[in-house]
Enzyme design. Structure first.
Site, PDB file in Angstrom:
ATOM      1  N   ASP A 132       3.036   5.939  -2.806  1.00 37.46           N
ATOM      2  CA  ASP A 132       3.394   7.154  -2.082  1.00 37.46           C
ATOM      3  C   ASP A 132       4.327   8.101  -2.826  1.00 37.46           C
ATOM      4  O   ASP A 132       4.135   9.331  -2.770  1.00 37.46           O
ATOM      5  CB  ASP A 132       4.013   6.792  -0.732  1.00 37.46           C
ATOM      6  CG  ASP A 132       3.056   6.017   0.147  1.00 37.46           C
ATOM      7  OD1 ASP A 132       1.871   5.907  -0.230  1.00 37.46           O
ATOM      8  OD2 ASP A 132       3.483   5.505   1.192  1.00 37.46           O
TER       9      ASP A 132
ATOM     10  N   HIS B 119       0.806  -1.223   0.000  1.00 37.91           N
ATOM     11  CA  HIS B 119       0.000   0.000   0.000  1.00 37.91           C
ATOM     12  C   HIS B 119       0.836   1.268   0.000  1.00 37.91           C
ATOM     13  O   HIS B 119       0.286   2.362  -0.093  1.00 37.91           O
ATOM     14  CB  HIS B 119      -0.903   0.010   1.230  1.00 37.91           C
ATOM     15  CG  HIS B 119      -0.147   0.033   2.535  1.00 37.91           C
ATOM     16  ND1 HIS B 119       0.660  -1.003   2.936  1.00 37.91           N
ATOM     17  CD2 HIS B 119      -0.058   0.963   3.500  1.00 37.91           C
ATOM     18  CE1 HIS B 119       1.200  -0.707   4.107  1.00 37.91           C
ATOM     19  NE2 HIS B 119       0.796   0.474   4.465  1.00 37.91           N
ATOM     20  N   CYS B 120       2.165   1.136   0.073  1.00 39.03           N
ATOM     21  CA  CYS B 120       3.012   2.329   0.223  1.00 39.03           C
ATOM     22  C   CYS B 120       3.914   2.599  -0.974  1.00 39.03           C
ATOM     23  O   CYS B 120       3.767   3.603  -1.658  1.00 39.03           O
ATOM     24  CB  CYS B 120       3.875   2.203   1.484  1.00 39.03           C
ATOM     25  SG  CYS B 120       2.956   2.341   3.025  1.00 39.03           S
ATOM     26  N   ILE B 121       4.877   1.714  -1.209  1.00 36.79           N
ATOM     27  CA  ILE B 121       5.968   2.037  -2.131  1.00 36.79           C
ATOM     28  C   ILE B 121       5.506   2.261  -3.571  1.00 36.79           C
ATOM     29  O   ILE B 121       6.017   3.160  -4.236  1.00 36.79           O
ATOM     30  CB  ILE B 121       7.069   0.954  -2.057  1.00 36.79           C
ATOM     31  CG1 ILE B 121       7.588   0.854  -0.626  1.00 36.79           C
ATOM     32  CG2 ILE B 121       8.228   1.299  -2.980  1.00 36.79           C
ATOM     33  CD1 ILE B 121       8.615  -0.221  -0.422  1.00 36.79           C
TER      34      ILE B 121
END
Length: 413
Positions: free
Chosen positions: A255, A250-252
């Site tokens: 974001d 869900h991040c890299i």
């Protein structure tokens, strides 16, 4: 109440405070209230004990008025044009803001661009007639969950907190200090938002670098995993990052593009970030090309071949499918005519996803089932896989994780 909200609720409940978990998915609410965990690495026992301590899950947002602190942990994805999608944040604010009252603290934990807390959340609070910094408190505190990492948990991972004002920051520090071992204050909500982006951009760029070096090493007939493992013996100045079929979670994958989008507002081009994103986004196609080549060398075409994707979660030993590169590899293989299947001990049935559609269940790995596939593509290196069994019976393995020793039926990708 997902991969961020549930661990946070578990930790707060451990301290003795009453927790209400808000969600809009009835199945998730019923599951939690029954004391069942929807997440593999969080046990049913932990959730059951949380419920026993007084936890409730609900879709009744009027109960926001009962809460002293409100923590938002909703997704912040990218849309199809890779621009920030704050629809979940805005929908949450629309649902909860009618029930704000004096003395409450609101914290956003979802990853986003610098300025979101002040520019998007603040107006909802002001419309309710409350004054932020006087009778209502607003902070940003980025989540730092790492699913499946036994070395750290919600309590032990230091917590960044930035406030809209000094009094907001003080309230935020007091809240998080109740259940987090170390709270790290920063000067503003915008600084806290930038901290989270820096953490994940750092990883994205380094993974992009090592993915690019993998392609170079492959062209030179070198084993990138041997190179990395030798390099990391240097006790200073080097941190090992490992290549794979792309980046997930869900991040890299998401974001860094929040910052590239916001940077354009200031006339700044984020070339490093965008280049790393391009390299990482190209890796699924690289894996597909290696699969095609491996089949060709054995006198087979991809079209009509039976191909098994080994591991579909985005990282080892979790059931989290968000932005998993495995899914992109599977889609490309299917689109090019392969008869695609998968095996993942953590994902027994392929879940419903917003942008991906597979009607599949996990294949049990036996000597017979392994041998029945024309190619096996290792995408996620779960600990539960029997790599010796796979190597012994596979016709060919395309190894994106460096788990197999060199053999005539193993191709590194």
């Amino acid at each position: 109440m997902g991969y961020v909200g549930i661990p946070l609720a578990l930790r707060v409940a451990e301290t003795g405070d009453k927790v209400i978990g808000f969600d809009i998915v009835k199945e998730r609410i019923d599951q939690l209230n029954a004391g069942k965990s929807p997440i593999k690495h969080l046990s049913d026992t932990k959730v059951f004990n949380m419920v026993k301590s007084g936890f409730e899950a609900t879709a009744d947002f009027s109960r926001v008025a009962e809460c002293d602190a409100l923590i938002i942990c909703v997704p912040t994805p990218l849309d199809r044009t890779r621009e920030p999608d704050l629809s979940f944040v805005k929908a949450t604010m629309q649902a909860i803001s009618p029930y704000f009252r004096k003395g409450q603290l609101l914290s956003l934990e979802s990853t986003t661009w610098p300025g979101t807390t002040d520019e998007v959340l603040l107006p909802y609070i002001e419309k309710s007639g409350l004054t932020v910094g006087e009778d209502f408190f607003l902070v940003y505190s980025p989540e730092r969950e790492d699913p499946g990492n036994a070395a750290f948990d919600t309590r032990t991972i230091p917590k960044i907190v930035g406030g809209y004002s000094e009094d907001c920051l003080a309230a935020g520090q007091e809240l998080y200090a109740k259940f987090i071992d170390k709270v790290v204050p920063v000067s503003s909500t915008r600084a806290a938002e930038m901290v989270k982006l820096l953490e994940n951009i750092h990883r994205s760029i380094n993974i992009g670098l090592v993915n690019e070096l993998k392609v170079v090493a492959d062209a030179m007939d070198l084993d990138i995993f041997e190179i990395i493992n030798a390099a990391k013996t240097k006790p200073f100045g080097f941190t090992a990052y490992y290549p794979g079929p792309g980046i997930g979670g869900h991040c890299i994958p998401v974001d860094p593009f929040y910052l590239t989008w916001k940077a354009r507002e200031y006339g700044v081009n984020t070339r490093f970030i965008e280049l790393a994103g391009e390299v990482n986004a190209a890796m699924p196609q690289y894996v597909v090309d290696k699969t095609v080549r491996a089949l060709n060398e054995r006198g087979k075409s991809l079209k009509g071949s039976k191909v098994l994707a080994l591991g579909v979660a985005y990282k080892r030993d979790v059931d989290d499918m968000r932005e998993s590169p495995s899914v992109f590899v599977m889609e490309r293989l299917r689109d090019w005519g392969a008869d695609i299947a998968y095996s993942d001990p953590n994902v027994p049935v392929f879940p419903l996803m917003r942008e991906h559609d597979f009607d599949l269940a996990s294949v049990k790995l036996t000597a017979k089932s392994i041998a029945s596939f024309d190619a096996i593509v290792l995408l996620t290196d779960h600990s539960d896989f029997d790599y010796d069994l796979i190597a012994q019976h596979a016709q060919v393995v395309i190894d994106t994780r460096g788990k197999f020793s060199e053999a005539s039926n193993v191709e590194r990708a």
